[in-house]
Write an enzyme that holds these catalytic residues in place. Structure first.
Site, PDB file in Angstrom:
ATOM      1  N   ASP A 269     -22.288  -1.861  -8.751  1.00 24.96           N
ATOM      2  CA  ASP A 269     -21.677  -2.508  -7.554  1.00 24.96           C
ATOM      3  C   ASP A 269     -21.107  -1.521  -6.701  1.00 24.96           C
ATOM      4  O   ASP A 269     -20.708  -0.418  -7.318  1.00 24.96           O
ATOM      5  CB  ASP A 269     -20.911  -3.774  -7.787  1.00 24.96           C
ATOM      6  CG  ASP A 269     -21.222  -4.879  -6.471  1.00 24.96           C
ATOM      7  OD1 ASP A 269     -21.592  -4.387  -5.570  1.00 24.96           O
ATOM      8  OD2 ASP A 269     -21.060  -6.030  -6.950  1.00 24.96           O
ATOM      9  N   GLU A 617     -16.254 -18.388   4.100  1.00 22.61           N
ATOM     10  CA  GLU A 617     -16.540 -18.232   2.688  1.00 22.61           C
ATOM     11  C   GLU A 617     -17.450 -16.963   2.444  1.00 22.61           C
ATOM     12  O   GLU A 617     -18.161 -16.977   3.438  1.00 22.61           O
ATOM     13  CB  GLU A 617     -16.923 -19.248   1.995  1.00 22.61           C
ATOM     14  CG  GLU A 617     -18.323 -20.094   2.507  1.00 22.61           C
ATOM     15  CD  GLU A 617     -18.738 -21.072   1.714  1.00 22.61           C
ATOM     16  OE1 GLU A 617     -18.343 -21.076   0.743  1.00 22.61           O
ATOM     17  OE2 GLU A 617     -19.725 -21.560   2.223  1.00 22.61           O
TER      18      GLU A 617
END
Length: 866
Positions: A269, A617
């Protein structure tokens, strides 16, 4: 210098010499791929090999190897490209379709558009830029174990089986079925045990039990890696058992490479290798982090420079060059499989034209999936579908006309987005009066009532604002592009830029204008930007938010005198991702709910579009408003101001339809008790408004089913950072859900009869006993009552079928030994003693559903009808 000059002259005079590398085996299309890859890697220097192990891999001109950036996304359509593309519903919404065939086709269409983007970028000389490649870091198959996680919207929900089947369909659709070439390369992420919290993801360490690891967190990865043939895997930020995931013995070595025999590539990542020594503190420096990551099989560092230390690490004996070769070979194998080293004429996907971008069939499929994703949660007195002979419709709420909300996150930018307001207006036409008001923000009722100040702005005698754009993030040097613009109100999706030739990351801008005041008054000015910004008035800084400030508006009051002139200078920069900059003026006004109710009391129906938004979000967002923190939610309750507004709307006595948009479960107990109709529309993509209108007015019979549990309240949830599955998701939750996993109503009714189990086949007959054609999602669950540690029930099969009124169909499921097996405390599959219960119906056994209310349950020798 003379020798170099001579070589250049000879190369120009002799193109054949300049193309000498074409004679190398690496370019021979008749040879096997592994032989070509081995030849290529053998010709690279150590330094060249290491540079290929970062996401932005540079060109190697002497071998004809082009530069390539591995970083790309296609979560629900090609993302972050500067070209207009089709935007499908967010991943969690596509999961609500329970339609593997539709998801497979969506992925196929996305790969087609991805090829068109790549081909166009290649023709324009941009194929080495981020978001132009064919390696997509999708799908996100983490388990949505807690509804507070802001990135749960990117997943296929809380169930391992549903996630595995949908994820596998996506991978097969994206990668294609050509025996030689990948259409595109999918990547399963984030491996593993990763689902928030966002603010602490770089330091978190989780130690799941062996049972939870193999029962919940790994099955979807196993399906995609072992059976679907996914090309890539992304390892996660967090640590598991005190080892970072990208250098984890259990995950990366024992399971991924040894047990599952994965031979694709692994990427970290982004900046996860930095976390080893910066946050996890498991490694002393960048060199030790890089060496450990590669030795555990992390082939690419998504990031900046940690892997550059590998050159000296090899020279100092910390790692062998052969280990570097292993990673580099995996990377070039993927590029060869994508056809990047073969003539375009040999690769059918290399012929994909621009016309595939937002093609009519792709947009039609976006509408189909948006329709199928919508979940009807409540419909008392059959209020829905609404009649089309209405005279006046009130449309209220922060999501009624919000294009950002319907596009979700990790999105591309289509040329046209249909909001709920747009869709209903188009459906009803001009004969029906539409009354629209935003009314509130998501968490407060104080709106800035904007005033148009553009007539009073000028630069050097010309109306408007001078805009200057720079190819860096600090306004240095000469601007690349200067233009006069009307206003400062811009939004660019990731991969888009405000000017031709501008880099897609780390650009900046300066806007200069002169405001001539139209009155003597206090002028309220509001600024907002995605990343840093500041405002000067007459040379003095009045707003300074130069630090990263996504979705953070700032305001100040400027007293102005009529006919006086004020110099305004706005500066901003984009770091990575989306970019926006906005300057508005007006007055902040608190919404009067009683007055609003009076304005809409003569409407035939009130449609309230609320819920939440990807502005609140998402991934590691610096959002701090009530109920939200860092991209996550601190409560699953519908924001209180929205309930207060709905109470005022209900007081009119007119029917209120609550259209909820969200990427996660929302607890709305008051709304469930008091409103006649609730529709969950998720983040529905570019066709969201048309799909919602189709459902509300009966042109489409809703058929979506929840891929997550909608709990009653926060008290139903364990601690967010607790990764034990005890009490989590429908499989281990012992309480009563507001709306359970698998739930969804219809405008018709379905009845189940004649459950039989013969050998390894379970079958039941489904009949549409209503008056409308409809689609049913038939669900098979297996449970093992009395077995310690067993799920309460577990999904083991599903089929979406369409039935006309009165039509019946027998639905069959094959039950495998793995379907009947459980996971023991050591993480091993075993077949428990005793009889399993098999249930077939339109939802979970034991859960009422007014349109598919009967669920059949059986053992091998005992049938019961619920």
């Amino acid at each position: 210098m003379k020798k170099l000059f001579f070589f250049i002259l000879v190369a120009i005079a002799s193109p054949a010499l300049a193309q000498e590398y074409k004679a190398f085996p690496m370019w021979d299309t008749k040879l096997p791929t592994d032989q070509r890859v081995s030849d290529l890697v053998a010709r690279l220097t150590l330094e060249e090999k290491v540079k290929q192990m970062l996401n932005a891999a540079p060109a190697v001109p002497r071998l004809g190897i082009p530069a390539y950036d591995w970083w790309n996304e296609t979560l629900h359509g090609v993302a972050r490209t500067p070209y207009a593309v089709t935007s499908y519903p967010q991943a969690i919404a596509m999961a609500a379709t329970w339609d593997t065939a539709a998801l497979h086709l969506m992925a196929d269409y996305s790969a087609t558009e991805g090829r068109a983007v790549h081909n166009r970028a290649t023709a324009e000389g941009k194929n080495n830029q981020r978001y132009m490649g064919l390696t997509y870091w999708t799908p996100n198959i983490n388990i949505f174990r807690d509804p507070r996680w802001g990135r749960g919207q990117e997943t296929y929900g809380e169930d391992p089986y549903l996630t595995a089947k949908l994820g596998a369909a996506f991978v097969r659709g994206l990668q294609g079925d050509d025996p030689t070439y990948l259409k595109a390369a999918a990547c399963a992420k984030h491996f593993a045990v990763h689902s928030g919290p966002e603010p602490s993801r770089h330091v978190d360490n989780f130690s799941p039990s062996a049972h939870d690891l193999w029962d919940t967190y790994l099955p979807a990865f196993q399906e995609l890696i072992v059976h679907a043939g996914v090309a890539g895997v992304m390892c996660a930020y967090n640590a598991v058992d005190k080892q970072p995931c990208c250098a984890n013995d259990l995950l990366m070595v024992d399971i991924l490479r040894n047990k599952w025999k994965f031979n694709g590539y692994v990427t970290s990542d982004c900046w996860a290798i930095d976390d080893f020594f910066k946050y996890h503190k498991t490694h002393k420096d960048s060199a030790s982090a890089a060496v450990d990551a590669v030795m555990h099989g992390t082939d690419i560092e998504c990031g900046t420079s940690v892997y550059y230390t590998l050159v000296n690490a090899v020279k100092n004996g910390l790692i062998t060059e052969e280990q570097i070769n292993t990673s580099v070979k995996k990377l070039f194998t993927i590029r060869y499989r994508l056809g990047m080293f073969d003539p375009p004429a040999m690769v059918k996907y290399a012929q994909t034209p621009d016309s595939e971008l937002e093609s009519p069939q792709h947009v039609a499929h976006a509408l189909k999936m948006a329709r199928e994703s919508i979940v009807l949660l409540k419909n008392s007195q059959q209020l829905l579908p609404l009649r089309k002979t209405l005279k006046k419709v009130a449309i209220i709420g922060p999501n009624a006309d919000n294009k950002i909300a319907v596009l979700g996150n990790y999105n591309g930018m289509p040329s046209h987005v249909v909001t709920l307001l747009d869709g209903i207006k188009a459906r009803l036409g001009q004969e029906v009066t539409i009354h629209y008001e935003k009314a509130i923000n998501y968490t407060d009722d104080s709106l800035l009532v904007y005033r148009d100040i553009t007539p009073f702005l000028s630069f050097n005698g010309q109306a408007g604002i001078q805009a200057q754009y720079f190819n860096n993030d600090n306004l240095q040097g000469e601007p690349l592009h200067t233009v006069i613009e009307k206003e400062i109100d811009h939004y660019w999706s990731e991969g888009q830029t405000p000017a031709p030739g501008l880099s897609t990351t780390r650009f900046s801008g300066r806007y200069t204008t002169y405001l001539k005041a139209s009155a003597t008054e206090p002028l309220n000015i509001e600024m907002d930007a995605d990343d840093g910004y500041r405002l000067y008035v007459n040379g003095k800084i009045r707003i300074d938010a130069w630090q990263r400030n996504r979705w953070g508006a700032r305001q100040f009051q400027l007293p102005v005198v009529k006919d006086s002139v004020y110099k305004l200078v706005v500066e901003f920069y984009q770091n990575e991702g989306n970019a926006s900059i906005r300057l508005k003026a007006g007055n902040r006004v608190k919404t009067d709910f009683n007055a609003l109710a009076q304005r809409v009391k003569d409407a035939d129906v009130i449609i309230y579009a609320g819920g939440i938004s990807p502005q609140l979000e998402g991934e590691e967002m610096p959002v701090k408003v009530p109920g939200f923190n860092g991209g996550d939610r601190t409560t699953i309750q519908l924001p209180a101001v929205q309930t207060q507004l709905l109470q005022a709307l209900q007081s009119t006595g007119k029917p209120v339809v609550f259209v909820m948009m969200t990427g996660s479960a929302i607890a709305c107990p008051w709304e469930d008790r008091n409103l006649p109709a609730i529709v969950n529309a998720w983040y529905g993509g570019q066709q969201a408004g048309n799909a919602i209108a189709d459902v509300l007015f009966g042109d489409y019979n809703p058929s979506g089913r929840l891929p997550v549990t909608f709990y009653q309240s926060d008290s139903d949830l364990p601690a967010f950072s607790d990764y034990s599955m005890k009490g989590r998701t429908y499989r281990y939750f012992q309480g009563k859900a507001l709306y359970p996993f698998g739930y969804g109503l219809s405008y018709t009714n379905f009845t189940y009869k004649q459950l039989t189990i013969t050998g390894n086949t379970a079958a039941a007959t489904v009949t549409n006993t209503g008056t409308r054609e409809g689609e049913e999602v038939v669900q098979l669950y297996i449970s093992h009552p009395g077995i310690p540690g067993a799920p309460v029930k577990a999904l083991k099969g599903f089929q979406r079928i369409a039935l006309r009124p009165g039509e019946s169909r027998q639905v069959q499921f094959k039950i495998t030994p793995d379907d009947l097996a459980l996971v023991d405390t050591n993480g091993h599959l075993y077949t428990p003693k005793g009889k399993a219960l098999v249930s077939i119906g339109g939802g979970q056994p034991g859960v009422a559903n007014k349109t598919t209310s009967n669920v059949l349950t059986a053992t091998v020798d005992n049938l019961t009808h619920e």
